[in-house]
Design a protein around this motif. Structure first.
Motif, short mmCIF file in Angstrom:
data_model
loop_
_atom_site.label_atom_id
_atom_site.label_comp_id
_atom_site.label_asym_id
_atom_site.label_seq_id
_atom_site.Cartn_x
_atom_site.Cartn_y
_atom_site.Cartn_z
N TYR A 98 0.86 -1.16 0.01
CA TYR A 98 -0.01 0.03 0.00
C TYR A 98 0.82 1.22 -0.05
O TYR A 98 1.84 1.19 0.47
CB TYR A 98 -0.94 -0.04 1.27
N ARG A 99 0.44 2.49 -0.74
CA ARG A 99 1.15 3.65 -0.31
C ARG A 99 0.00 4.52 0.35
O ARG A 99 -0.96 4.56 -0.04
CB ARG A 99 1.41 4.18 -1.98
N GLN A 100 0.60 5.19 1.21
CA GLN A 100 -0.04 6.19 1.89
C GLN A 100 0.54 7.71 1.64
O GLN A 100 1.60 7.80 2.16
CB GLN A 100 0.11 5.82 3.54
N GLU A 101 -0.17 8.66 1.17
CA GLU A 101 0.07 9.82 1.16
C GLU A 101 -0.30 10.67 2.45
O GLU A 101 -1.23 10.28 3.27
CB GLU A 101 -0.36 10.58 -0.02
N PRO A 102 0.51 11.74 2.70
CA PRO A 102 0.24 12.56 3.78
C PRO A 102 -1.24 13.02 3.99
O PRO A 102 -1.81 13.61 3.01
CB PRO A 102 0.91 13.74 3.89
N GLY A 103 -2.07 12.77 5.13
CA GLY A 103 -3.44 12.98 5.34
C GLY A 103 -4.37 12.26 4.70
O GLY A 103 -5.58 12.48 4.75
N GLU A 104 -3.90 11.07 4.32
CA GLU A 104 -4.83 10.21 3.58
C GLU A 104 -4.55 8.71 4.10
O GLU A 104 -3.59 8.53 4.79
CB GLU A 104 -4.53 10.18 2.05
N GLY A 105 -5.64 7.92 3.83
CA GLY A 105 -5.37 6.49 4.23
C GLY A 105 -4.66 5.70 3.42
O GLY A 105 -4.56 6.22 2.32
N GLN A 162 10.19 9.56 -9.22
CA GLN A 162 9.68 10.91 -9.38
C GLN A 162 8.94 11.45 -7.95
O GLN A 162 8.61 10.67 -6.99
CB GLN A 162 8.48 10.79 -10.34
N PRO A 163 9.03 12.86 -7.91
CA PRO A 163 8.23 13.27 -6.66
C PRO A 163 6.95 12.95 -6.31
O PRO A 163 6.53 12.81 -5.17
CB PRO A 163 8.42 14.92 -6.92
N GLY A 164 6.09 12.27 -7.39
CA GLY A 164 4.85 11.77 -7.01
C GLY A 164 4.93 10.75 -6.59
O GLY A 164 3.85 9.82 -5.74
N ASP A 165 6.06 10.00 -6.44
CA ASP A 165 6.21 8.33 -5.76
C ASP A 165 6.43 8.59 -4.36
O ASP A 165 6.44 7.89 -3.45
CB ASP A 165 7.26 7.69 -6.26
N THR A 166 6.71 10.04 -3.72
CA THR A 166 6.70 10.34 -2.28
C THR A 166 5.40 9.82 -1.53
O THR A 166 4.57 9.93 -1.85
CB THR A 166 6.98 11.85 -1.98
N GLY A 167 5.91 9.04 -0.21
CA GLY A 167 4.94 8.71 0.48
C GLY A 167 5.34 7.46 1.39
O GLY A 167 6.55 7.19 1.30
N LEU A 168 4.32 6.99 2.40
CA LEU A 168 4.75 5.73 3.10
C LEU A 168 4.29 4.49 2.39
O LEU A 168 3.05 4.37 1.81
CB LEU A 168 4.00 6.12 4.44
N TYR A 169 5.24 3.79 2.11
CA TYR A 169 5.00 2.18 1.67
C TYR A 169 4.82 1.33 2.85
O TYR A 169 5.84 1.15 3.48
CB TYR A 169 6.03 2.08 0.49
N LEU A 170 4.01 0.85 2.79
CA LEU A 170 3.52 -0.14 3.74
C LEU A 170 3.35 -1.63 3.00
O LEU A 170 2.62 -1.71 2.16
CB LEU A 170 2.08 -0.04 4.46
N GLY A 192 6.52 0.18 7.62
CA GLY A 192 6.63 1.10 6.41
C GLY A 192 7.71 1.65 6.26
O GLY A 192 8.56 1.62 6.95
N THR A 193 8.04 2.19 4.89
CA THR A 193 9.09 2.99 4.57
C THR A 193 8.62 4.27 3.97
O THR A 193 7.71 4.37 3.24
CB THR A 193 10.13 2.03 3.29
N SER A 194 9.26 5.36 4.67
CA SER A 194 8.93 6.48 4.32
C SER A 194 9.72 7.03 3.21
O SER A 194 11.03 6.97 3.28
CB SER A 194 9.19 7.71 5.45
N LEU A 195 9.19 7.18 1.79
CA LEU A 195 10.26 7.73 0.92
C LEU A 195 10.06 9.13 0.48
O LEU A 195 8.73 9.65 0.33
CB LEU A 195 9.70 6.73 -0.52
N ALA A 196 10.97 9.91 0.26
CA ALA A 196 10.89 11.17 -0.07
C ALA A 196 11.80 11.16 -1.35
O ALA A 196 12.79 10.78 -1.25
CB ALA A 196 11.57 12.07 0.84
N VAL A 197 11.14 11.68 -2.58
CA VAL A 197 11.88 12.11 -3.71
C VAL A 197 11.92 13.54 -4.09
O VAL A 197 10.95 14.10 -4.18
CB VAL A 197 11.16 11.28 -5.03
N ASN A 198 13.11 13.97 -3.98
CA ASN A 198 13.55 15.26 -4.20
C ASN A 198 13.56 15.61 -5.73
O ASN A 198 14.35 15.08 -6.27
CB ASN A 198 14.63 15.79 -3.09
N PRO A 199 12.97 16.72 -5.89
CA PRO A 199 12.97 17.21 -7.48
C PRO A 199 14.45 17.68 -7.67
O PRO A 199 15.07 18.19 -6.84
CB PRO A 199 12.23 18.53 -7.58
#
Lengths: 113, 114
Positions: free
Chosen positions: B35-42, B80-88, B107-114
């Motif tokens: 699963y991928r979780q973006e900030p403020g979402e399930g 890509q920056p759009g891949d940023t999120g928590l991977y569970l 989870g793995t918290s991924l940050a992709v920097n532009p």
């Protein structure tokens, strides 16, 4: 098709107050779950239900209660709020079977002060 | 102790890099999900793997289920920056008779920097 709907999205409670987090799903799923998510701690299961009238404790049930009077609704009750219950709460549902997808609500961010 | 161990816990990379994150267990799972979780979402389901050795691709994401069904990996090509999120990762409880509960990794918290 709304999926899983949680209300409210945000709430601030004072210590000792009570509240109910609402959760409704419109997918006719048998399984429903309540999780809390603290920073860096993943999802902790509070309670779950496998059908109307059937509920069971998860890993962290103390301080919470649930009921499942219908297939659609699975409210979570906090009776005496404590600062330790500050967290983000997620409701989820899924269909029967081991490999079925879990659908989540948008979460409730609760702060107890 | 976590039944599903995810690594790394945090990952910060530049746009265009490749990465792999892991989900490991000492128990055999009938299936695993990512699963991928973006900030403020399930969390939102990305994939379910069921067969040992299975490989599934979702655009730039490649998922693999270990032959022994004890582990899984997620490889992202040209992040890509759009891949940023928590991977569970998650799977049905491997204890006999209780696959009603899902077991979750941290989870793995991924940050992709532009």
């Amino acid at each position: 098709n709304a999926g899983v709907t949680q209300t409210p999205k945000f709430r601030i409670l004072k210590i000792g107050q009570s509240m109910t987090l609402q959760c409704t799903q419109d997918m006719n799923h048998n399984y429903m779950y309540w999780y809390r998510q603290d920073p860096g701690m993943g999802l902790k299961l509070i309670y779950y239900s496998v059908g109307a009238g059937i509920t069971d404790k998860g890993e962290v049930p103390n301080g919470y209660n649930v009921s499942r009077s219908t297939t659609e609704d699975f409210p979570l009750r906090l009776e005496l709020a404590a600062p330790s219950q500050t967290s983000v709460y997620f409701c989820a549902s899924r269909n029967l079977g081991g490999a079925t997808e879990a659908f989540f609500g948008q979460g409730t961010r609760l702060t107890v002060v | 102790t976590q039944l599903l161990e995810q690594s790394p816990q945090f990952l910060s990379i530049q746009e265009g890099e490749n990465l792999t994150v892991y989900c490991n267990s000492s128990s055999v799972f009938s299936s695993l999900q990512w699963y991928r979780q973006e900030p403020g979402e399930g969390p939102v389901l990305l994939v379910t793997v069921v067969t040992g050795g299975e490989v599934k691709k979702l655009k730039r994401l490649t998922f693999q289920f270990g032959d022994a069904r004890k582990d899984s990996s997620l490889h992202i090509t040209a992040a890509q920056p759009g891949d940023t999120g928590l991977y569970l990762c998650a799977g049905p409880n491997p204890n006999a008779g209780n696959n009603r509960k899902l077991i979750w990794g941290l989870g793995t918290s991924l940050a992709v920097n532009p």
